[in-house]
Design a protein around this motif. Structure first.
Motif, PDB file in Angstrom:
ATOM      1  N   GLU A 251      69.726  12.479 -54.688  1.00 19.52           N
ATOM      2  CA  GLU A 251      70.780  12.079 -55.419  1.00 19.52           C
ATOM      3  C   GLU A 251      70.724  10.754 -55.624  1.00 19.52           C
ATOM      4  O   GLU A 251      70.553   9.912 -54.875  1.00 19.52           O
ATOM      5  CB  GLU A 251      72.229  12.369 -54.589  1.00 19.52           C
ATOM      6  N   TRP A 252      71.006  10.383 -56.798  1.00 20.42           N
ATOM      7  CA  TRP A 252      71.190   8.747 -57.083  1.00 20.42           C
ATOM      8  C   TRP A 252      72.343   8.402 -56.727  1.00 20.42           C
ATOM      9  O   TRP A 252      73.330   8.999 -57.172  1.00 20.42           O
ATOM     10  CB  TRP A 252      70.701   8.731 -58.661  1.00 20.42           C
ATOM     11  N   HIS A 253      72.483   7.255 -56.000  1.00 18.10           N
ATOM     12  CA  HIS A 253      73.542   6.491 -55.858  1.00 18.10           C
ATOM     13  C   HIS A 253      73.650   5.055 -56.633  1.00 18.10           C
ATOM     14  O   HIS A 253      73.004   4.194 -56.622  1.00 18.10           O
ATOM     15  CB  HIS A 253      73.669   6.019 -54.289  1.00 18.10           C
ATOM     16  N   PRO A 254      74.749   5.164 -57.463  1.00 19.94           N
ATOM     17  CA  PRO A 254      74.897   3.978 -58.476  1.00 19.94           C
ATOM     18  C   PRO A 254      75.199   2.901 -57.458  1.00 19.94           C
ATOM     19  O   PRO A 254      76.200   2.740 -56.389  1.00 19.94           O
ATOM     20  CB  PRO A 254      76.323   4.362 -59.041  1.00 19.94           C
ATOM     21  N   ILE A 255      74.876   1.545 -58.160  1.00 21.98           N
ATOM     22  CA  ILE A 255      75.219   0.426 -57.205  1.00 21.98           C
ATOM     23  C   ILE A 255      76.111  -0.505 -58.243  1.00 21.98           C
ATOM     24  O   ILE A 255      77.215  -1.066 -57.744  1.00 21.98           O
ATOM     25  CB  ILE A 255      73.642  -0.458 -57.045  1.00 21.98           C
ATOM     26  N   GLY A 256      75.878  -0.525 -59.272  1.00 27.90           N
ATOM     27  CA  GLY A 256      76.626  -1.191 -60.335  1.00 27.90           C
ATOM     28  C   GLY A 256      76.119  -1.120 -61.745  1.00 27.90           C
ATOM     29  O   GLY A 256      75.123  -0.704 -61.999  1.00 27.90           O
ATOM     30  N   GLN A 257      76.899  -2.036 -62.674  1.00 25.58           N
ATOM     31  CA  GLN A 257      76.483  -2.273 -64.179  1.00 25.58           C
ATOM     32  C   GLN A 257      76.499  -3.671 -64.309  1.00 25.58           C
ATOM     33  O   GLN A 257      77.289  -4.393 -63.635  1.00 25.58           O
ATOM     34  CB  GLN A 257      77.454  -1.346 -64.833  1.00 25.58           C
ATOM     35  N   ALA A 258      75.882  -3.903 -65.433  1.00 23.86           N
ATOM     36  CA  ALA A 258      75.759  -5.215 -66.101  1.00 23.86           C
ATOM     37  C   ALA A 258      75.409  -5.281 -67.494  1.00 23.86           C
ATOM     38  O   ALA A 258      74.750  -4.156 -67.914  1.00 23.86           O
ATOM     39  CB  ALA A 258      74.548  -6.029 -65.344  1.00 23.86           C
ATOM     40  N   ASN A 259      76.072  -6.307 -67.976  1.00 21.84           N
ATOM     41  CA  ASN A 259      75.834  -6.318 -69.770  1.00 21.84           C
ATOM     42  C   ASN A 259      74.609  -7.258 -69.904  1.00 21.84           C
ATOM     43  O   ASN A 259      74.602  -8.374 -69.471  1.00 21.84           O
ATOM     44  CB  ASN A 259      77.153  -6.634 -70.216  1.00 21.84           C
ATOM     45  N   VAL A 260      73.774  -6.954 -70.745  1.00 21.24           N
ATOM     46  CA  VAL A 260      72.981  -7.858 -71.415  1.00 21.24           C
ATOM     47  C   VAL A 260      73.170  -7.874 -73.069  1.00 21.24           C
ATOM     48  O   VAL A 260      73.475  -6.862 -73.500  1.00 21.24           O
ATOM     49  CB  VAL A 260      71.295  -7.224 -71.191  1.00 21.24           C
ATOM     50  N   THR A 261      73.299  -9.112 -73.585  1.00 20.05           N
ATOM     51  CA  THR A 261      73.354  -9.407 -74.903  1.00 20.05           C
ATOM     52  C   THR A 261      71.924  -9.636 -75.600  1.00 20.05           C
ATOM     53  O   THR A 261      70.960 -10.359 -75.028  1.00 20.05           O
ATOM     54  CB  THR A 261      74.446 -10.474 -75.159  1.00 20.05           C
ATOM     55  N   ALA A 262      71.914  -9.406 -76.775  1.00 21.97           N
ATOM     56  CA  ALA A 262      70.823  -9.541 -77.674  1.00 21.97           C
ATOM     57  C   ALA A 262      71.116  -9.772 -78.954  1.00 21.97           C
ATOM     58  O   ALA A 262      71.914  -8.974 -79.329  1.00 21.97           O
ATOM     59  CB  ALA A 262      69.763  -8.740 -77.402  1.00 21.97           C
ATOM     60  N   VAL A 263      70.295 -10.224 -79.686  1.00 17.04           N
ATOM     61  CA  VAL A 263      70.390 -10.514 -81.246  1.00 17.04           C
ATOM     62  C   VAL A 263      69.172 -10.036 -81.814  1.00 17.04           C
ATOM     63  O   VAL A 263      67.858 -10.233 -81.516  1.00 17.04           O
ATOM     64  CB  VAL A 263      70.761 -11.936 -81.864  1.00 17.04           C
ATOM     65  N   GLN A 264      69.264  -9.059 -83.156  1.00 19.85           N
ATOM     66  CA  GLN A 264      68.325  -8.782 -83.908  1.00 19.85           C
ATOM     67  C   GLN A 264      68.490  -8.743 -85.489  1.00 19.85           C
ATOM     68  O   GLN A 264      69.622  -8.628 -85.871  1.00 19.85           O
ATOM     69  CB  GLN A 264      67.702  -7.355 -83.635  1.00 19.85           C
ATOM     70  N   ARG A 265      67.464  -9.328 -86.232  1.00 19.04           N
ATOM     71  CA  ARG A 265      67.577  -9.392 -87.494  1.00 19.04           C
ATOM     72  C   ARG A 265      67.142  -7.991 -88.276  1.00 19.04           C
ATOM     73  O   ARG A 265      66.254  -7.713 -87.878  1.00 19.04           O
ATOM     74  CB  ARG A 265      66.978 -10.586 -88.115  1.00 19.04           C
ATOM     75  N   LEU A 266      68.129  -7.860 -89.356  1.00 16.81           N
ATOM     76  CA  LEU A 266      67.921  -6.576 -89.881  1.00 16.81           C
ATOM     77  C   LEU A 266      68.266  -6.759 -91.385  1.00 16.81           C
ATOM     78  O   LEU A 266      69.170  -7.106 -92.027  1.00 16.81           O
ATOM     79  CB  LEU A 266      68.890  -5.689 -89.323  1.00 16.81           C
ATOM     80  N   PRO A 267      67.143  -6.443 -92.256  1.00 12.68           N
ATOM     81  CA  PRO A 267      67.270  -6.321 -93.690  1.00 12.68           C
ATOM     82  C   PRO A 267      67.660  -5.089 -94.171  1.00 12.68           C
ATOM     83  O   PRO A 267      67.508  -4.009 -93.826  1.00 12.68           O
ATOM     84  CB  PRO A 267      65.610  -6.530 -94.125  1.00 12.68           C
ATOM     85  N   VAL A 268      68.709  -5.153 -95.226  1.00 11.79           N
ATOM     86  CA  VAL A 268      69.174  -3.938 -95.891  1.00 11.79           C
ATOM     87  C   VAL A 268      68.929  -4.221 -97.128  1.00 11.79           C
ATOM     88  O   VAL A 268      69.329  -5.084 -97.935  1.00 11.79           O
ATOM     89  CB  VAL A 268      70.703  -3.809 -95.312  1.00 11.79           C
TER      90      VAL A 268
END
Length: 276
Positions: A251-268
């Motif tokens: 069984e996997w035992h959760p330790i915690g969570q963390a947020n990672v931010t990133a930016v990506q450019r996208l042509p439309v």
């Protein structure tokens, strides 16, 4: 163990299983008359923010083995680690020296999240008024790391093997919040929950209006008026870190969570049609 916006890891005491024959030596026998130094200083894990250290000092992560007994091969059933961020100078560091012979009592385990790789389907360059589906590549949405020691069959069955020294840690993206960059707000996507027909999160046998993946956005205008002709897509990626200990994938035992931010450019682009 720890988890933060940069990665995850663990610091273990007596982290290696005994591989010799006969009875495992106690910690006292391993010391061979030398003093046991219960603490050790590490660099501050990346992603931890601390105030400026007092003049002449710097911050360290001080990990201390506590409630141990030297007359045991693994420190005893109550042995555990305590962590503290402390400012130190040369005199403070001298309180926790790390002679070479103490290396056998410590093990360091670290993992760093892979750079996020956002992929857009059905085409990388979305079209106006056509749903664009967002996913992370499999290689950038999960990381599994375990100790590198390979045990022989004899070690696995001899009783010299200690299950508690086989650590595996897993980082997995469980949520992704996307700001498409067109001032329409954000969308929240659960990751690793809904089974998809394709590892890319897009079923190539179905058209855009009949996809299981609900992580999608419809751009109403092209990106022609945006800087460099591209929208700035902002991502907030939530990593969940878990661990298991033992020979088998239990069984996997959760330790915690963390947020990672990133930016990506996208042509439309506008949809091109043939005039009649």
């Amino acid at each position: 163990m720890y988890v933060n916006a940069i990665g995850f890891g663990a610091y273990c005491s007596s982290g290696q299983a005994y591989v010799g024959g006969g009875t495992p030596p106690t910690w006292r026998e391993r010391l061979d008359g030398r003093p046991f130094v219960p603490c050790r200083d590490f660099e501050i894990p990346k992603g931890i923010r601390l105030p400026k250290a007092p003049d002449g000092k710097e911050w360290v992560l001080r990990v201390t083995i506590t409630d141990y007994t030297l007359d045991s091969y693994n420190g005893g059933p109550r042995a555990h680690l305590e962590r503290a961020y402390v400012p130190v100078d040369a005199q403070d560091r001298a309180q926790c020296p790390f002679p070479d012979y103490m290396q056998q009592f410590w093990w360091r385990f670290e993992g760093t999240y892979p750079p996020p790789a956002l992929q857009i389907m059905p085409t990388y360059t979305p079209r106006v008024n056509v749903p664009a589906f967002f996913t992370l590549t499999p290689d950038s949405s999960m990381l599994v790391k375990s100790d590198t020691k390979v045990y022989t069959p004899d070690e696995m069955t001899s009783g010299m093997f200690d299950d508690k020294h086989n650590l595996t840690m897993r980082g997995m993206v469980v949520q992704m919040v996307i700001d498409p960059g067109d001032n329409t707000g954000t969308l929240t996507c659960k990751v690793g929950v809904t089974p998809l027909a394709d590892p890319d999160g897009y079923d190539q046998t179905q058209d855009p209006d009949h996809q299981i993946n609900t992580c999608k956005h419809v751009y109403k205008k092209s990106s022609a008026s945006q800087p460099d002709g591209m929208y700035t897509v902002k991502l907030t990626i939530t990593w969940e870190v878990s661990y298991w200990i033992g020979r088998d994938a239990g069984e996997w035992h959760p330790i915690g969570q963390a947020n990672v931010t990133a930016v990506q450019r996208l042509p439309v682009q506008e949809v091109q049609a043939i005039g009649g």
